[in-house]
Design a protein around this motif. Structure first.
Motif, mmCIF file in Angstrom:
data_model
loop_
_atom_site.group_PDB
_atom_site.id
_atom_site.type_symbol
_atom_site.label_atom_id
_atom_site.label_comp_id
_atom_site.label_asym_id
_atom_site.label_seq_id
_atom_site.Cartn_x
_atom_site.Cartn_y
_atom_site.Cartn_z
ATOM 1 N N ASN A 1 0.803 -1.150 0.239
ATOM 2 C CA ASN A 1 -0.324 0.052 0.447
ATOM 3 C C ASN A 1 0.719 0.771 -0.150
ATOM 4 O OD1 ASN A 1 -2.793 -0.445 -0.028
ATOM 5 N ND2 ASN A 1 -3.010 -0.985 1.478
ATOM 6 N N THR A 2 1.429 1.425 0.445
ATOM 7 C CA THR A 2 2.690 2.098 0.307
ATOM 8 C C THR A 2 4.036 1.606 0.578
ATOM 9 O OG1 THR A 2 3.365 4.330 2.306
ATOM 10 C CG2 THR A 2 2.981 1.761 3.409
ATOM 11 N N VAL A 3 4.825 2.027 -0.562
ATOM 12 C CA VAL A 3 6.432 2.118 -1.720
ATOM 13 C C VAL A 3 7.128 2.408 -1.328
ATOM 14 C CG1 VAL A 3 7.530 0.184 -2.710
ATOM 15 C CG2 VAL A 3 5.385 -0.658 -1.816
ATOM 16 N N ASN B 1 0.981 -3.177 -12.141
ATOM 17 C CA ASN B 1 -0.880 -2.675 -11.346
ATOM 18 C C ASN B 1 -1.330 -2.887 -12.522
ATOM 19 O OD1 ASN B 1 0.770 -2.421 -8.809
ATOM 20 N ND2 ASN B 1 0.548 -0.081 -9.297
ATOM 21 N N ASN C 1 -3.368 -0.806 -13.224
ATOM 22 C CA ASN C 1 -2.718 0.739 -13.845
ATOM 23 C C ASN C 1 -1.351 1.103 -13.407
ATOM 24 O OD1 ASN C 1 -3.049 2.890 -15.159
ATOM 25 N ND2 ASN C 1 -5.075 4.345 -14.017
ATOM 26 N N ASN D 1 0.912 3.320 -15.222
ATOM 27 C CA ASN D 1 0.981 4.650 -14.536
ATOM 28 C C ASN D 1 0.661 4.921 -13.458
ATOM 29 O OD1 ASN D 1 2.091 7.232 -15.709
ATOM 30 N ND2 ASN D 1 0.212 7.299 -17.472
ATOM 31 N N VAL D 2 1.906 5.340 -12.683
ATOM 32 C CA VAL D 2 2.292 6.229 -11.136
ATOM 33 C C VAL D 2 1.792 7.176 -11.448
ATOM 34 C CG1 VAL D 2 3.528 6.091 -9.806
ATOM 35 C CG2 VAL D 2 3.374 4.259 -10.724
ATOM 36 N N ALA D 3 2.948 7.768 -11.860
ATOM 37 C CA ALA D 3 3.284 9.356 -11.811
ATOM 38 C C ALA D 3 4.048 9.999 -12.725
ATOM 39 C CB ALA D 3 3.446 9.724 -10.320
ATOM 40 N N SER E 1 11.296 12.029 -4.441
ATOM 41 C CA SER E 1 10.690 10.483 -4.142
ATOM 42 C C SER E 1 9.188 11.014 -3.311
ATOM 43 C CB SER E 1 11.451 10.263 -2.510
ATOM 44 O OG SER E 1 11.634 11.660 -1.685
ATOM 45 N N THR E 2 8.026 9.623 -3.328
ATOM 46 C CA THR E 2 7.403 9.558 -2.875
ATOM 47 C C THR E 2 6.798 7.871 -2.765
ATOM 48 O OG1 THR E 2 4.918 10.225 -3.998
ATOM 49 C CG2 THR E 2 6.024 8.912 -5.666
ATOM 50 N N ARG E 3 5.513 7.633 -2.386
ATOM 51 C CA ARG E 3 5.565 6.771 -2.078
ATOM 52 C C ARG E 3 4.108 5.617 -3.048
ATOM 53 N NH1 ARG E 3 4.619 8.962 4.020
ATOM 54 N NH2 ARG E 3 6.471 9.003 4.407
ATOM 55 N N ILE E 4 4.283 4.921 -3.239
ATOM 56 C CA ILE E 4 3.528 4.317 -4.367
ATOM 57 C C ILE E 4 2.958 3.121 -3.393
ATOM 58 C CG2 ILE E 4 4.200 4.713 -6.251
ATOM 59 C CD1 ILE E 4 5.501 2.885 -6.753
ATOM 60 N N ARG E 5 1.460 3.071 -4.864
ATOM 61 C CA ARG E 5 1.015 1.773 -4.303
ATOM 62 C C ARG E 5 1.281 0.280 -5.408
ATOM 63 N NH1 ARG E 5 -4.285 3.931 -4.133
ATOM 64 N NH2 ARG E 5 -5.165 4.687 -1.716
ATOM 65 N N CYS F 1 -3.537 -2.846 -3.692
ATOM 66 C CA CYS F 1 -5.073 -2.276 -4.323
ATOM 67 C C CYS F 1 -5.936 -3.336 -4.239
ATOM 68 C CB CYS F 1 -4.300 -2.754 -6.142
ATOM 69 S SG CYS F 1 -3.529 -1.795 -7.098
#
Lengths: 140, 109
Positions: free
Chosen positions: A61-63, A82, A84, A86-88, A102-106, A138
Motif C-alpha cells: 500500500n505504501t512503497v 499494476n 493501471n 502509470n504511477v506518476a 521521492s514519493t510513496r506508491i502502491r 490494490c
C-alpha cells in the motif's frame, strides 16, 4: 423533433455508457503502452537514471520510491504489474533544484518498477528494479 | 472528498540566495483507486488527487501528474532553487474539482 421523457433517459444512459467505455480501455493499457505514450516510440537507453526502491516491500500500500536523473526534464514511474501501470509523471520546472523526487506508491504484487527520464535534449533513459511485495496494495 | 483534507509542507524559513532547498509535502487524502470493491462486489468509485504543483514566485518548480497508484496521503519530496525571497505555492487538484492550496514564505539572508 421532440423528445419524450423515455427517449431522453435512454439518450442519457447511452451517453454515460459511451464516456465510460474509453476509460475502461485506457485503464487496461499495458506498461509498454504507457511507456510508448511517454516516449512517443523513441529509443530508451538503459542507465543514467537512479531509481531507489526497497528490494522487499512488506506492505504494497505504501512503497517508498525515489527517482533522480541529472538533466531530466520529466520522469515517469511505471509499475509494470499494476492494474493501471502509470504511477506518476514528474515535470521539473525552471526553479527545480535537482531532477529528483521521492514519493510513496502502491504495488499490487511482486513486479518490476521502471523509471523513464526524458532528458533536456529529447533522449530517453531508463532504470528498473524488481520489488518483492508481501501484501498487495490494490484491494480485493 | 473535500472534507478533512489537510496539506502539510515542510520548507525552510530562510535560505541563502541561489541555495537549493529540500521541500517535503504531505496531504491527507484517502486516494480511492477505483480498484477496490465493497462487500457486495460493487466497485468503489475512483477519487484521487490527480495533480500536484509547486511554484516559487510564479515560476514552476515541479508539476506532478498523479495516477491511482499513488499511496494514501500522497507524499512528495523534491528540491528547489531559491533565487530571491518569496513564497512557495503548493497546489493539489482533486478529481472532484476541489483545489487545495498552501503557501510558505522564505526569507533570504
Amino acid at each position: 423533433m421532440s423528445f419524450s421523457r423515455r427517449d431522453t433517459l435512454a439518450l442519457g444512459a447511452g451517453a454515460v455508457a459511451l464516456t465510460a467505455l474509453p476509460l475502461r480501455v485506457s485503464a487496461a493499457a499495458s506498461a509498454d503502452e504507457v511507456i510508448n505514450a511517454f516516449t512517443g516510440g523513441a529509443d530508451v537507453a538503459d542507465g543514467g537514471v537512479e531509481l531507489t526502491a526497497p528490494e522487499i516491500a512488506e506492505n504494497g500500500n505504501t512503497v517508498p520510491v525515489a527517482v533522480a536523473a541529472e538533466g531530466a526534464a520529466a520522469i515517469i514511474i511505471v509499475a509494470t504489474g499494476n492494474p493501471n501501470p502509470n504511477v506518476a509523471t514528474f515535470n521539473f520546472g525552471e526553479l527545480s533544484g535537482a531532477s529528483s523526487a521521492s514519493t510513496r506508491i502502491r504495488l499490487a504484487g511482486t513486479q518490476e518498477v521502471a523509471a523513464i527520464a526524458k532528458m533536456a535534449d529529447g533522449s530517453f533513459k531508463k532504470a528498473s528494479r524488481t520489488v518483492k511485495v508481501t501484501i498487495g496494495g490494490c484491494g480485493g | 472528498m473535500a472534507e478533512g483534507v489537510k496539506p502539510r509542507v515542510k520548507a525552510p524559513k530562510s535560505a541563502a540566495a541561489g541555495e537549493t532547498v529540500t521541500l517535503k509535502t504531505l496531504i491527507s487524502h484517502k486516494m480511492e483507486s477505483g480498484q477496490r470493491k465493497k462487500k457486495d462486489g460493487s466497485p468503489i468509485p475512483r477519487s484521487i488527487i490527480n495533480r500536484f504543483t509547486c511554484e516559487y514566485n510564479g515560476k514552476s518548480v515541479i508539476d506532478v501528474a498523479m495516477e491511482p497508484s499513488i499511496s494514501t496521503n500522497p507524499y512528495f519530496e523534491f528540491k528547489a532553487v531559491v533565487p530571491e525571497a518569496g513564497d512557495f505555492k503548493f497546489t493539489w487538484y482533486d478529481d472532484d474539482g476541489s483545489v487545495y492550496e498552501t503557501t510558505k514564505s522564505v526569507k533570504v539572508g
